[in-house]
Design a protein around this motif. Structure first.
Motif, PDB file in Angstrom:
ATOM      1  N   SER A  22       0.825  -1.198   0.000  1.00  0.00           N
ATOM      2  CA  SER A  22       0.000   0.000   0.000  1.00  0.00           C
ATOM      3  C   SER A  22       0.863   1.253   0.000  1.00  0.00           C
ATOM      4  CB  SER A  22      -0.874  -0.008   1.264  1.00  0.00           C
ATOM      5  OG  SER A  22      -1.589   1.197   1.389  1.00  0.00           O
ATOM      6  N   LYS A  23       0.336   2.308  -0.607  1.00  0.00           N
ATOM      7  CA  LYS A  23       1.007   3.608  -0.531  1.00  0.00           C
ATOM      8  C   LYS A  23       0.841   4.210   0.859  1.00  0.00           C
ATOM      9  CE  LYS A  23       0.494   4.576  -5.421  1.00  0.00           C
ATOM     10  NZ  LYS A  23      -0.167   5.364  -6.454  1.00  0.00           N
ATOM     11  N   ASP A  24      -0.224   3.832   1.569  1.00  0.00           N
ATOM     12  CA  ASP A  24      -0.507   4.369   2.901  1.00  0.00           C
ATOM     13  C   ASP A  24      -1.027   3.244   3.802  1.00  0.00           C
ATOM     14  OD1 ASP A  24      -1.280   5.752   5.169  1.00  0.00           O
ATOM     15  OD2 ASP A  24      -2.396   7.283   4.073  1.00  0.00           O
ATOM     16  N   PRO A  25      -0.115   2.417   4.349  1.00  0.00           N
ATOM     17  CA  PRO A  25      -0.544   1.262   5.142  1.00  0.00           C
ATOM     18  C   PRO A  25      -1.412   1.614   6.349  1.00  0.00           C
ATOM     19  CG  PRO A  25       1.780   1.086   4.619  1.00  0.00           C
ATOM     20  CD  PRO A  25       1.342   2.450   4.190  1.00  0.00           C
ATOM     21  N   ARG A  26      -1.131   2.739   6.999  1.00  0.00           N
ATOM     22  CA  ARG A  26      -1.941   3.102   8.169  1.00  0.00           C
ATOM     23  C   ARG A  26      -3.399   3.351   7.772  1.00  0.00           C
ATOM     24  NH1 ARG A  26       2.881   6.360   9.833  1.00  0.00           N
ATOM     25  NH2 ARG A  26       3.826   5.105  11.498  1.00  0.00           N
ATOM     26  N   SER A  27      -3.601   4.096   6.699  1.00  0.00           N
ATOM     27  CA  SER A  27      -4.967   4.359   6.234  1.00  0.00           C
ATOM     28  C   SER A  27      -5.643   3.073   5.788  1.00  0.00           C
ATOM     29  CB  SER A  27      -4.967   5.364   5.084  1.00  0.00           C
ATOM     30  OG  SER A  27      -4.598   6.627   5.546  1.00  0.00           O
ATOM     31  N   SER A  28      -4.913   2.218   5.114  1.00  0.00           N
ATOM     32  CA  SER A  28      -5.479   0.944   4.661  1.00  0.00           C
ATOM     33  C   SER A  28      -5.865   0.070   5.846  1.00  0.00           C
ATOM     34  CB  SER A  28      -4.497   0.203   3.763  1.00  0.00           C
ATOM     35  OG  SER A  28      -4.335   0.889   2.545  1.00  0.00           O
ATOM     36  N   ALA A  29      -4.996  -0.015   6.834  1.00  0.00           N
ATOM     37  CA  ALA A  29      -5.301  -0.812   8.031  1.00  0.00           C
ATOM     38  C   ALA A  29      -6.560  -0.277   8.713  1.00  0.00           C
ATOM     39  CB  ALA A  29      -4.113  -0.809   8.983  1.00  0.00           C
ATOM     40  N   GLN A  30      -6.659   1.041   8.809  1.00  0.00           N
ATOM     41  CA  GLN A  30      -7.845   1.641   9.432  1.00  0.00           C
ATOM     42  C   GLN A  30      -9.092   1.351   8.603  1.00  0.00           C
ATOM     43  OE1 GLN A  30      -7.784   3.332  12.571  1.00  0.00           O
ATOM     44  NE2 GLN A  30      -9.924   2.731  12.266  1.00  0.00           N
ATOM     45  N   TRP A  31      -8.968   1.339   7.274  1.00  0.00           N
ATOM     46  CA  TRP A  31     -10.096   1.004   6.412  1.00  0.00           C
ATOM     47  C   TRP A  31     -10.594  -0.399   6.725  1.00  0.00           C
ATOM     48  CZ3 TRP A  31     -11.281  -2.683   2.777  1.00  0.00           C
ATOM     49  CH2 TRP A  31     -12.405  -2.433   1.976  1.00  0.00           C
ATOM     50  N   TRP A  32      -9.696  -1.375   6.852  1.00  0.00           N
ATOM     51  CA  TRP A  32     -10.087  -2.752   7.175  1.00  0.00           C
ATOM     52  C   TRP A  32     -10.762  -2.817   8.541  1.00  0.00           C
ATOM     53  CZ3 TRP A  32     -10.112  -7.073   4.138  1.00  0.00           C
ATOM     54  CH2 TRP A  32      -9.506  -6.951   2.879  1.00  0.00           C
ATOM     55  N   ALA A  33     -10.275  -2.030   9.482  1.00  0.00           N
ATOM     56  CA  ALA A  33     -10.899  -1.991  10.812  1.00  0.00           C
ATOM     57  C   ALA A  33     -12.301  -1.390  10.724  1.00  0.00           C
ATOM     58  CB  ALA A  33     -10.026  -1.199  11.776  1.00  0.00           C
ATOM     59  N   ASP A  34     -12.440  -0.288  10.001  1.00  0.00           N
ATOM     60  CA  ASP A  34     -13.729   0.388   9.890  1.00  0.00           C
ATOM     61  C   ASP A  34     -14.748  -0.434   9.101  1.00  0.00           C
ATOM     62  OD1 ASP A  34     -12.612   2.525  11.276  1.00  0.00           O
ATOM     63  OD2 ASP A  34     -12.316   3.749   9.474  1.00  0.00           O
ATOM     64  N   MET A  35     -14.322  -1.049   8.007  1.00  0.00           N
ATOM     65  CA  MET A  35     -15.253  -1.762   7.129  1.00  0.00           C
ATOM     66  C   MET A  35     -15.656  -3.135   7.681  1.00  0.00           C
ATOM     67  SD  MET A  35     -16.210   0.062   4.555  1.00  0.00           S
ATOM     68  CE  MET A  35     -16.884  -1.114   3.382  1.00  0.00           C
ATOM     69  N   PHE A  36     -14.699  -3.838   8.281  1.00  0.00           N
ATOM     70  CA  PHE A  36     -14.951  -5.233   8.650  1.00  0.00           C
ATOM     71  C   PHE A  36     -14.690  -5.554  10.109  1.00  0.00           C
ATOM     72  CE2 PHE A  36     -13.823  -5.395   4.070  1.00  0.00           C
ATOM     73  CZ  PHE A  36     -15.056  -5.824   3.596  1.00  0.00           C
ATOM     74  N   THR A  90       1.762  -3.256   4.004  1.00  0.00           N
ATOM     75  CA  THR A  90       3.087  -2.652   4.078  1.00  0.00           C
ATOM     76  C   THR A  90       3.319  -1.623   2.983  1.00  0.00           C
ATOM     77  OG1 THR A  90       4.223  -4.187   2.587  1.00  0.00           O
ATOM     78  CG2 THR A  90       4.000  -4.875   4.888  1.00  0.00           C
ATOM     79  N   THR A  91       4.327  -0.809   3.226  1.00  0.00           N
ATOM     80  CA  THR A  91       4.855   0.036   2.168  1.00  0.00           C
ATOM     81  C   THR A  91       5.661  -0.855   1.233  1.00  0.00           C
ATOM     82  OG1 THR A  91       6.762   0.517   3.568  1.00  0.00           O
ATOM     83  CG2 THR A  91       4.975   2.126   3.581  1.00  0.00           C
ATOM     84  N   LEU A  92       6.185  -0.269   0.186  1.00  0.00           N
ATOM     85  CA  LEU A  92       7.011  -1.024  -0.748  1.00  0.00           C
ATOM     86  C   LEU A  92       8.322  -1.427  -0.084  1.00  0.00           C
ATOM     87  CD1 LEU A  92       6.549   1.086  -4.002  1.00  0.00           C
ATOM     88  CD2 LEU A  92       5.263  -0.930  -3.246  1.00  0.00           C
ATOM     89  N   ASP A 152      11.458  -1.932  -4.798  1.00  0.00           N
ATOM     90  CA  ASP A 152      10.166  -2.168  -5.463  1.00  0.00           C
ATOM     91  C   ASP A 152       9.705  -0.978  -6.291  1.00  0.00           C
ATOM     92  OD1 ASP A 152       9.832  -4.705  -4.469  1.00  0.00           O
ATOM     93  OD2 ASP A 152       8.353  -4.146  -2.949  1.00  0.00           O
ATOM     94  N   GLU A 153      10.158   0.226  -5.947  1.00  0.00           N
ATOM     95  CA  GLU A 153       9.616   1.441  -6.548  1.00  0.00           C
ATOM     96  C   GLU A 153       9.610   1.413  -8.075  1.00  0.00           C
ATOM     97  OE1 GLU A 153      12.017   1.356  -4.234  1.00  0.00           O
ATOM     98  OE2 GLU A 153      11.060   2.244  -2.478  1.00  0.00           O
ATOM     99  N   GLY A 154      10.649   0.910  -8.679  1.00  0.00           N
ATOM    100  CA  GLY A 154      10.744   0.925 -10.135  1.00  0.00           C
ATOM    101  C   GLY A 154      10.066  -0.234 -10.821  1.00  0.00           C
ATOM    102  N   VAL A 155       9.603  -1.231 -10.038  1.00  0.00           N
ATOM    103  CA  VAL A 155       9.062  -2.436 -10.673  1.00  0.00           C
ATOM    104  C   VAL A 155       7.633  -2.765 -10.243  1.00  0.00           C
ATOM    105  CG1 VAL A 155      11.332  -3.480 -11.004  1.00  0.00           C
ATOM    106  CG2 VAL A 155      10.065  -3.949  -8.909  1.00  0.00           C
ATOM    107  N   ILE A 156       7.069  -1.960  -9.355  1.00  0.00           N
ATOM    108  CA  ILE A 156       5.721  -2.259  -8.875  1.00  0.00           C
ATOM    109  C   ILE A 156       4.719  -2.095 -10.016  1.00  0.00           C
ATOM    110  CG2 ILE A 156       5.164   0.055  -8.035  1.00  0.00           C
ATOM    111  CD1 ILE A 156       4.386  -3.012  -5.984  1.00  0.00           C
ATOM    112  N   ALA A 157       3.787  -3.040 -10.126  1.00  0.00           N
ATOM    113  CA  ALA A 157       2.808  -3.041 -11.225  1.00  0.00           C
ATOM    114  C   ALA A 157       1.456  -2.554 -10.739  1.00  0.00           C
ATOM    115  CB  ALA A 157       2.676  -4.453 -11.789  1.00  0.00           C
ATOM    116  N   ASP A 158       0.646  -2.071 -11.668  1.00  0.00           N
ATOM    117  CA  ASP A 158      -0.729  -1.722 -11.344  1.00  0.00           C
ATOM    118  C   ASP A 158      -1.501  -2.999 -11.024  1.00  0.00           C
ATOM    119  OD1 ASP A 158      -0.522   1.046 -11.707  1.00  0.00           O
ATOM    120  OD2 ASP A 158      -0.801   0.846 -13.873  1.00  0.00           O
TER     121      ASP A 158
END
Length: 129
Positions: A12-26, A54-56, A60-66
């Protein structure tokens, strides 16, 4: 030989926000964050399964895929049960997240495939009533 599921890993670009999303949604439980070198781990626990967000990693920065389109080979989605599919879909819609498909599923389940942050696809499953 014994095996067990240890974790699911989401980059994730923002692991803290993503973790909070999982907490809020589920209702996932936020676990202690870990810094490992330049990587930040913001794990959560959902129904006893750890989701490591996690962050990258260095390099990983140059090889991460969409994210891949749906469907695709490999790990395609995470299945999560719900007792109110309509309410969950309304919460996804309120966030502007895409519902890919809603239909009857195997075993009498009603299912919906939905977009989650970080390119993750979730299959929501509601048991027959």
């Amino acid at each position: 030989m014994a095996h067990g599921l240890h974790h699911i890993h989401i980059k994730s670009k923002d692991p803290r926000s993503s973790a909070q999303w999982w907490a809020d949604m589920f209702g996932a439980t936020l676990l202690p964050e870990i810094e490992f070198g330049s990587m930040l781990f913001a794990p959560v626990s959902l129904d006893g399964v750890q989701i490591s967000i996690t962050t990258l990693a260095p390099g990983d920065e140059g090889v991460i895929a969409d994210p891949q389109s749906i469907p695709h080979y490999g790990l395609e989605h995470i299945g999560i049960t719900t007792d109110d599919l309509d309410a969950d879909l309304a919460r996804f819609a309120a966030q502007g997240l895409e519902v890919y498909d809603r239909r009857p599923g195997a075993g009498g389940f009603e299912i919906a495939f939905v977009a989650a942050p970080d390119g993750v696809c979730i299959e929501l499953l509601q048991a027959p009533r």
